[in-house]
Design a protein around this motif. Structure first.
Motif, short mmCIF file in Angstrom:
data_model
loop_
_atom_site.label_atom_id
_atom_site.label_comp_id
_atom_site.label_asym_id
_atom_site.label_seq_id
_atom_site.Cartn_x
_atom_site.Cartn_y
_atom_site.Cartn_z
N ALA A 151 3.16 6.48 1.96
CA ALA A 151 3.54 7.86 1.67
C ALA A 151 2.82 8.81 2.61
CB ALA A 151 3.23 8.20 0.21
N ARG A 152 1.54 8.56 2.85
CA ARG A 152 0.76 9.41 3.75
C ARG A 152 1.34 9.35 5.17
NH1 ARG A 152 -4.01 6.89 3.64
NH2 ARG A 152 -4.34 7.58 1.50
N ASP A 184 0.85 -1.20 0.00
CA ASP A 184 0.00 0.00 0.00
C ASP A 184 0.88 1.25 0.00
OD1 ASP A 184 -1.96 1.89 0.23
OD2 ASP A 184 -2.90 1.02 2.01
N VAL A 185 1.36 1.60 -1.18
CA VAL A 185 2.30 2.71 -1.33
C VAL A 185 1.66 4.03 -0.89
CG1 VAL A 185 3.69 4.00 -2.99
CG2 VAL A 185 3.51 1.52 -3.17
N LYS A 186 0.41 4.23 -1.24
CA LYS A 186 -0.28 5.48 -0.89
C LYS A 186 -0.34 5.67 0.63
CE LYS A 186 -4.45 8.00 -2.17
NZ LYS A 186 -5.71 7.93 -2.92
N ALA A 187 -0.68 4.62 1.34
CA ALA A 187 -0.76 4.72 2.80
C ALA A 187 0.62 4.94 3.41
CB ALA A 187 -1.40 3.46 3.39
#
Length: 91
Positions: free
Chosen positions: A53-54, A48-51
């Protein structure tokens, strides 16, 4: 993966292969399921790259005060303006 080619934590399960009865076998199966579930959760979190990064941005925001970001941005703007003026008028 460990040096033996298996995932960390699986060496204990390897050592106890060959249950001494149905109760021991059930315990080993539950332990294996639990470890497999943990592994799947870890892999899903890594994917989960988006999570990720967040979470990284949140971590940075906690460490850097808002004023420092504003001052840094203003400094970059001043330098960029100076470079523009220098290149435009002196070259």
């Amino acid at each position: 993966m460990g040096a033996s080619g298996g995932a960390k934590g699986w060496s204990e399960a390897k050592e106890s292969v060959g249950a001494k009865g149905p109760d021991e076998l059930r315990r080993q199966i539950e332990l294996t399921r639990s470890r497999l579930g943990d592994t799947v959760e870890e892999l899903a979190a890594k994917a989960d790259v988006k999570a990720r990064a967040r979470a990284r941005m949140d971590s940075v925001r906690e460490r850097v005060p808002r004023e420092a970001v504003i001052v840094g941005g203003a400094g970059v703007a001043v330098v960029a303006t100076g470079v523009f003026v220098w290149r435009h008028y002196y070259h």
